[in-house]
Design a protein around this motif. Structure first.
Motif, short mmCIF file in Angstrom:
data_model
loop_
_atom_site.label_atom_id
_atom_site.label_comp_id
_atom_site.label_asym_id
_atom_site.label_seq_id
_atom_site.Cartn_x
_atom_site.Cartn_y
_atom_site.Cartn_z
N LYS A 499 0.82 -1.22 0.00
CA LYS A 499 0.00 0.00 0.00
C LYS A 499 0.85 1.27 0.00
O LYS A 499 0.89 1.99 -0.98
CB LYS A 499 -0.96 0.01 1.20
CG LYS A 499 -1.88 1.24 1.21
CD LYS A 499 -2.90 1.17 2.32
CE LYS A 499 -2.30 1.54 3.67
NZ LYS A 499 -1.99 2.99 3.78
N THR A 592 -2.64 6.36 8.50
CA THR A 592 -1.22 6.04 8.63
C THR A 592 -0.53 7.08 9.51
O THR A 592 -0.73 8.29 9.32
CB THR A 592 -0.55 6.02 7.24
OG1 THR A 592 -1.21 5.04 6.45
CG2 THR A 592 0.91 5.68 7.35
N SER A 633 -0.45 -4.49 3.60
CA SER A 633 -0.01 -3.20 4.14
C SER A 633 0.59 -3.37 5.53
O SER A 633 0.09 -4.14 6.35
CB SER A 633 -1.20 -2.24 4.22
OG SER A 633 -0.81 -1.04 4.85
N ASP A 635 0.60 -0.91 7.52
CA ASP A 635 -0.16 0.02 8.36
C ASP A 635 -1.35 -0.69 9.01
O ASP A 635 -1.66 -1.84 8.70
CB ASP A 635 -0.66 1.20 7.52
CG ASP A 635 0.50 1.96 6.89
OD1 ASP A 635 1.58 2.00 7.50
OD2 ASP A 635 0.32 2.50 5.78
N ASN A 636 -2.04 0.06 9.90
CA ASN A 636 -3.24 -0.49 10.53
C ASN A 636 -4.43 -0.42 9.57
O ASN A 636 -4.29 -0.03 8.41
CB ASN A 636 -3.54 0.23 11.85
CG ASN A 636 -3.69 1.74 11.63
OD1 ASN A 636 -4.31 2.18 10.68
ND2 ASN A 636 -3.11 2.53 12.54
N GLU A 637 -5.62 -0.76 10.09
CA GLU A 637 -6.80 -0.86 9.23
C GLU A 637 -7.51 0.48 9.03
O GLU A 637 -8.66 0.52 8.59
CB GLU A 637 -7.78 -1.88 9.82
CG GLU A 637 -7.21 -3.28 9.91
CD GLU A 637 -8.23 -4.30 10.39
OE1 GLU A 637 -9.41 -3.93 10.50
OE2 GLU A 637 -7.84 -5.45 10.63
N LYS A 640 -9.02 0.91 5.66
CA LYS A 640 -9.76 -0.23 5.12
C LYS A 640 -11.05 0.18 4.43
O LYS A 640 -11.36 -0.25 3.32
CB LYS A 640 -10.05 -1.23 6.23
CG LYS A 640 -10.73 -2.50 5.73
CD LYS A 640 -10.91 -3.52 6.85
CE LYS A 640 -11.55 -4.79 6.30
NZ LYS A 640 -11.72 -5.82 7.37
N PHE A 655 -3.68 -6.15 6.82
CA PHE A 655 -3.00 -5.00 7.41
C PHE A 655 -2.04 -5.47 8.51
O PHE A 655 -2.03 -6.64 8.88
CB PHE A 655 -4.04 -4.03 7.98
CG PHE A 655 -4.96 -3.46 6.93
CD1 PHE A 655 -4.59 -2.34 6.21
CD2 PHE A 655 -6.17 -4.08 6.65
CE1 PHE A 655 -5.42 -1.82 5.22
CE2 PHE A 655 -7.02 -3.56 5.66
CZ PHE A 655 -6.64 -2.44 4.96
N ASN A 656 -1.23 -4.53 9.00
CA ASN A 656 -0.22 -4.81 10.04
C ASN A 656 0.72 -5.94 9.61
O ASN A 656 1.11 -6.78 10.42
CB ASN A 656 -0.92 -5.17 11.36
CG ASN A 656 -1.79 -4.05 11.89
OD1 ASN A 656 -1.34 -2.92 12.02
ND2 ASN A 656 -3.06 -4.36 12.15
#
Length: 789
Positions: A499, A592, A633, A635-637, A640, A655-656
């Motif tokens: 991402k 992010t 990704s 990064d976190n959600e 999403k 994610f993560n």
């Protein structure tokens, strides 16, 4: 006494030397055999009879290699104990040569690696400079029959000299063919009185004389190749061609000797002329494509130059000039040879040497192109402009090649394995049939069958199609490591995207800071910490912060997938994930974020509102009907919901994801039988890029390059990725069609040849024409495919 040939080089023995029950022509060949024997390398002689060359006398010849300045110009790389040099060796000619030259480490332990480039007749040798110098290496190679050609003015002079031989051969064959045709006119027009009474014998023996250089000079390569193949137990494609030439020459000589007729000297010289003409055309065309590949497929890499005013500016690597002051950030590739000015230089030369241990350098030390800085940023002064061909060579280094199967290549190899056997069976069967009806026709049938069924067109369809498309892709800013990547692109059924920095644009993000305000000193340290990093978020945040004096950190460390930390005047700055900087209790942001801590005190976070690349939604919509799509990704959600609205319904999102998680995900897909394409930024995705069938790194003019990737796509062409893959599929269709055309050529040609309706000279004209038509077909088709990208 029966003539004996040397066991090592194959030359006729004048003064016989016997050793180990084997005959040698000189002490040099005997010595080479002893060296191979003592090192357990006598299987060199099992691959091919007499594959070696007699070593020449070298007294004083290479004394100039004792001059350090001359040696420095020849070396590709030189460090404390290690040197790398590429040498042109004209004698490289067969698999035995490759085998012995790539096993030099068994002959000399001070040689750690040797890699042969067979088409270019070069060897790249890595050796311990403390135990053997370049002069000793060259003398050693010469002593085993592989003397290098060294020209200080032009290292390619030797290769050019060799390559011009086909022009000489074409001239000889054309001259002989023209004269033989002229001398054949009286018989063509049946000038009976003048021809038969006075000059018949003279004209026939003149034609014989003109044919001699054609057979023994121009056609020599076919005989040598056929002979070597037969000695190695292989029926290569030159066997039927050599056999056809021999049959024509022997039959024609017998005819004029016993006055049976005028012979087939016109067909013989015409055959060799058109074969040589076809080979010349193929070589010129392929060299053109190779040149386009070398010149066009440079990496879209930028570099940061510090101008005389002390300001940083981003330039293309082609614009680097001698004397420029260059900034190299953490994990960046050094694009040119230079001198270290300042900074903590730890250089990873594994891309050049294959050795992973980083080398510590101090101010004033020389740095070589191809090294990667792995400990913060450094400044260096360029000693020369960039050599893009060197970077291409680096990218293609076998140390980083993952063997990926090319089905078309293996298919053609399997065809050629049996082609000659089937061809010879047809030729002998048809000849046997015609011998009962007409001997003259039988000879014509035999030679015509051997000539017309040459699989040259079949063999050339793949390299010319893929080679031309490789050039077209390069022109459109999609740079592939080699032509085999096109086939892998065509076979893929799964596309996986990173991402951050891949489907998001680093140049369009908006940033908001939440937390305790940073002091001017802390913000300056943050700016200088970010200055050393090449992560997309680091570059974006660096560009946003206000300008401060450049004060390089005393210590710097970047942890892949987590963050970076730097120390300056005992002040510690950490930048990265919340966990990395020491805050494990913070509620994650939906966007992010990059977190900051100073002296282990949490300060706050910069929240990025990502802007997705222009055309990203359309690109995923193009992929959706045919491909399994995934987003991985780190990064976190937080993104999403936005991604669900942007991307097709069936797109998987994870994610993560740490670098190892991405690698494991691709491995899992491959275990399910999927062929994957991984699209990433080339940093945290290096493992995933290497693991996938095709790894594509997106570049935004940043000097981050990894041999782990198979292709580099300029960020401005991100929206065209589907079109590139679709073009790859069409190219494979073109190859299949050209193979079918080549097969039809052979079937139709064999029909006319077997039925006695095709003369050898017409077959010799049609054979290169079939190859030329296949080349024209593939070139036109790939150009049309390229226009639609």
């Amino acid at each position: 006494m029966e003539d004996l040939s040397c066991y090592h080089c194959g030359d006729t023995i004048k003064s016989r030397i016997i050793f180990d029950d084997k005959s040698f022509c000189c002490n040099g060949c005997k010595t080479v055999y002893e060296i191979f024997s003592e090192s357990g390398l006598t299987s060199y002689y099992d691959m091919e009879a007499a594959p070696g060359a007699a070593p020449s006398k070298l007294e004083g010849k290479y004394d100039f290699l004792s001059n350090e300045k001359i040696v420095e110009k020849l070396l590709e790389f030189s460090d404390e104990h290690l040197q790398i040099v590429s040498l042109y060796i004209p004698h490289i000619h067969c698999s035995s040569c490759i085998w012995i030259l790539e096993n030099l480490n068994k002959l000399r332990p001070d040689i750690s690696a040797s890699q042969v480039d067979f088409p270019k007749k070069t060897i790249r040798v890595t050796y311990n400079s403390e135990k053997i110098n370049l002069k000793e290496l060259v003398i050693f190679l010469s002593s085993i029959g592989y003397e290098p050609y060294i020209s200080l003015e032009d290292s390619e002079a030797g290769a050019k000299k060799i390559n011009r031989s086909i022009i000489y051969k074409l001239g000889v064959a054309g001259f002989a063919f023209g004269n033989v045709m002229f001398l054949s006119f009286p018989e063509y027009f049946e000038v009976n009185e003048f021809w038969l009474d006075q000059y018949k014998g003279l004209f026939r023996w003149l034609m014989f004389g003109f044919s001699l250089p054609v057979v023994f000079y121009v056609a020599r390569d076919y005989f040598i190749s056929a002979y070597k193949g037969l000695r190695a137990g292989i029926l290569n494609i030159d066997v039927p061609l050599a056999l056809g030439v021999v049959v024509l020459f022997v039959r024609s000589t017998l005819e004029i000797t016993f006055d049976w007729g005028t012979g087939f000297f016109d067909s013989l010289t015409g055959l060799v002329f058109f074969l040589t003409l076809g080979k010349f055309f193929q070589q010129k065309t392929y060299n053109f494509l190779s040149f386009e590949r070398d010149y066009k497929s440079y990496f879209p890499i930028g570099i940061t130059r510090i101008n005389p005013e002390g300001k940083e500016e981003s330039i293309h690597v082609h614009d680097i000039e001698k004397g420029d002051r260059i900034l190299i950030r953490n994990e960046e590739l050094i694009p040119v040879d230079g001198i270290l000015i300042n900074g903590n230089a730890r250089i990873d030369y594994s891309f050049v040497t294959g050795e992973s241990e980083a080398v510590q350098k101090e101010s004033g030390d020389k740095l070589f192109a191809g090294g990667r800085q792995v400990s913060g940023m450094i400044e260096m002064e360029a000693l020369k402009s960039v050599s893009q061909s060197y970077l291409t060579k680096l990218w293609s280094n076998d140390v980083f090649q993952v063997k990926k199967e090319d089905s078309f290549t293996s298919f053609i190899n399997s065809i050629s394995k049996y082609f000659t056997i089937v061809l010879l069976l047809i030729a002998f069967s048809a000849t046997a049939f015609w011998l009962f009806l007409d001997v003259a026709t039988a000879i014509n049938v035999f030679t015509a069958v051997l000539i017309i069924a040459c699989p040259c067109a079949l063999a050339m369809s793949t390299p010319f199609t893929l080679g031309n498309l490789l050039r077209i892709f390069g022109n459109k800013k999609f740079y592939l490591k080699n032509a085999g990547v096109i086939e892998q692109l065509a076979n893929a059924d799964t596309v996986i995207f990173d991402k951050t920095g891949t489907i998001t644009s680093n140049k369009k993000s908006s940033i908001i800071y939440e937390g305790i305000d940073l002091s001017a000193e802390e913000e300056a340290l943050l700016k200088n910490t970010l200055r050393a990093s090449n992560h997309p978020l680091s570059r974006t945040l660096y560009d946003m912060l206000a300008g401060y004096d450049i004060t390089p950190p005393e210590e710097f460390r970047e942890v892949t997938g987590k963050g970076i930390e730097a120390v300056h005047q005992k002040q510690l700055m950490k930048v990265g994930s919340a966990e990395f900087v020491g805050n494990k209790t913070l509620v994650p942001s939906l966007n992010t974020s990059v977190h900051i801590s100073s002296n282990n005190e949490y300060k706050g976070r910069y929240i990025f509102h990502n802007e997705y690349r222009e055309g990203a939604a359309d690109l995923f919509a193009e992929f959706a009907p045919e491909y399994h799509l995934s987003i991985l990704s780190g990064d976190n959600e937080g993104e999403k919901l936005r991604l669900e609205n942007l991307l097709p319904e069936k797109t998987e999102m994870h994610f993560n994801q740490k670098p190892e998680d991405k690698l494991n995900y691709i491995s899992k897909l491959q275990q399910q039988g999927r062929k994957t394409i991984m699209v990433g930024d080339g940093l945290n995705d290096a493992g995933a890029l290497a693991k996938s069938e095709v790894g594509i790194a997106i570049s935004e003019n940043v000097n981050v390059f990894s041999p782990a990737c198979d292709a580099i796509l300029d960020a401005s062409r991100f929206g065209s990725l589907y079109k590139f893959i679709k073009a790859s599929k069409k190219a494979m269709t073109v190859i299949k069609i050209s193979m079918l055309l080549s097969f039809l050529y052979n079937v139709v040609g064999l029909y006319f040849a077997v039925t006695g309706q095709l003369s050898p000279i017409i077959a010799a004209i049609l054979m290169p024409l079939s190859s030329i038509s296949i080349i024209a077909f593939t070139t036109v088709c790939t150009n049309l495919i390229g226009r639609k990208i």
